[in-house]
Scaffold this active site. Structure first.
Site, PDB file in Angstrom:
ATOM      1  N   CYS A   1       0.825  -1.195   0.000  1.00  0.00           N
ATOM      2  CA  CYS A   1       0.000   0.000   0.000  1.00  0.00           C
ATOM      3  C   CYS A   1       0.867   1.255   0.000  1.00  0.00           C
ATOM      4  O   CYS A   1       0.583   2.221  -0.719  1.00  0.00           O
ATOM      5  CB  CYS A   1      -0.933  -0.001   1.207  1.00  0.00           C
ATOM      6  SG  CYS A   1      -2.051   1.421   1.263  1.00  0.00           S
TER       7      CYS A   1
ATOM      8  N   CYS B   1      -6.855  -2.862   7.394  1.00  0.00           N
ATOM      9  CA  CYS B   1      -7.912  -1.857   7.319  1.00  0.00           C
ATOM     10  C   CYS B   1      -9.098  -2.301   6.484  1.00  0.00           C
ATOM     11  O   CYS B   1     -10.200  -1.765   6.648  1.00  0.00           O
ATOM     12  CB  CYS B   1      -7.341  -0.549   6.761  1.00  0.00           C
ATOM     13  SG  CYS B   1      -6.791  -0.642   5.033  1.00  0.00           S
TER      14      CYS B   1
END
Length: 388
Positions: free
Chosen positions: A115, A211
């Site tokens: 990410c 997340c």
């Protein structure tokens, strides 16, 4: 995001886009930069996540309405513009799919590394520069310094919060445009700063889970979202003897003891995954130690690999203790790492990150490990200890 609404820049001030999450770290980063005289723009990314369900959902899901509201409140209080960038599709196609593909291939990935490489310091940095910003800032606990015309990534002052491990993919051209304002502070100091600035998120807790999961259960997530079949297969000891059946290779990780559903005279641990035979390999604790590894997709922070072997401290997980090692660059953006001692829990798919003191030299993804021959002893017959 309406980029056209951003005012023309003030040429007397450097412009910084701050990646805001609604948490204390990025909020304090924005406040510090504002105090230092920067023109600050807050930006939050709307990332893909599962629909929330259950009591854990508000803590585990990314970009909830509450988090977005907190980020907007902080921006309003600081008097800075705030924008939302919708990155849901890109995040789902890259980071979430990477997570699924790696597990399907028998590896255990760290999606935060990917990410940072593709989303925060790829997509978002590009967007910041397109807004005529000089820098992108985040709330990561790390530092960037310039020495002898090169940019160095340093560990954060707070050794317990240092995040340089997940930032090892930087190129020099990116480091030149990145700021980590909280890297010079400890977490306690950051919370004090938040209170001193009257920020509404000063006492906000932080999530440690992935997340995009709605409940923190990655096995359930793989089962629900992977398009691949995960057939059962044999659990083998080091003598190739079948001790039981596993429920699908992606649902196990190196070093795992609980949940194997087999009994033995001593505890058994997951040592590896033989994807060719769809077999889970188990053995005693002492067989967990690896003396070497090969890393792939290696990035050297300097922009070029060293001319030959170097001595470095190597971390094989985010919270792992660095191990004195010899790192040898290989062709094809790979590297060989020889540890000074046997290291348990070296896991293909995780990152191996190289350090010289507090300077991050770079790193790559663990491709293979090498375990000593003497670890391959006979496993005791099934008996008194149950791995459940």
């Amino acid at each position: 995001m309406n980029e056209l609404s951003i005012n023309p820049r003030d040429n007397n001030r450097q412009r910084v886009v701050v990646a805001m999450s609604g948490g204390v770290d990025s909020s304090v980063a924005a406040a510090l930069l504002l105090e230092q005289g920067y023109e600050v723009i807050g930006m939050m990314m709307r990332l893909w996540s599962e629909p929330g369900s259950g009591p854990a959902a508000p803590a585990n899901r990314c970009c909830t309405p509450d988090q977005m509201a907190d980020a907007r409140r902080v921006a309003d209080q600081l008097g800075i513009p705030f924008y939302v960038a919708d990155v849901q599709q890109h995040f789902r196609q890259t980071i979430v799919q990477f997570f699924l593909d790696e597990h399907d291939a028998g590896r255990t990935p760290n999606p935060c590394v990917e990410c940072n490489r593709q989303i925060r310091f790829g997509y978002l940095l590009d967007r910041a520069l397109a807004l005529d910003a000089d820098f992108l800032a985040t709330g990561h606990y790390a530092r960037v310094v310039q020495e002898d015309g090169a940019y160095l990534l340093k560990q954060g002052k707070d050794s317990h919060k240092d995040q340089s491990y997940v930032l090892h993919t930087f190129r020099q051209s990116q480091l030149a445009h990145v700021l980590f304002p909280v890297g010079e502070y400890t977490k306690d100091e950051v919370r004090h700063l938040a209170r001193d600035h009257g920020l509404p998120v000063a006492s906000k807790q932080e999530s440690q889970d992935l997340c995009f999961l709605n409940d923190g259960n990655y096995r359930r997530f793989i089962h629900d979202h992977s398009t691949q079949d995960h057939p059962t297969g044999p659990i083998l000891d080091l003598n190739e003897r079948e001790l039981g059946r596993h429920e699908g290779l992606p649902f196990y990780t190196i070093g795992q003891r609980k949940g194997l559903g087999i009994a033995a005279a001593e505890p058994l641990f997951v040592l590896g995954k033989d994807t060719a035979r769809n077999a889970l390999i188990v053995g005693p604790r002492e067989a967990l130690g690896a003396g070497e590894l090969v890393a792939r997709d290696v990035n050297w922070m300097s922009g070029r690999p060293p001319a030959g072997p170097i001595r470095a401290e190597v971390k094989i997980r985010y919270k792992a203790t660095p191990i004195q090692s010899v790192v040898t660059p290989l062709d094809g953006n790979q590297a060989h790492v020889a540890f000074s001692t046997l290291v348990p829990g070296v896991t293909p798919g995780q990152a191996a990150v190289f350090y010289e003191g507090d300077t991050c030299l770079g790193g790559g993804l663990i491709r293979d490990t090498v375990q000593p021959i003497n670890a391959r002893r006979k496993t005791p017959t099934a008996g008194s200890v149950t791995n459940k």
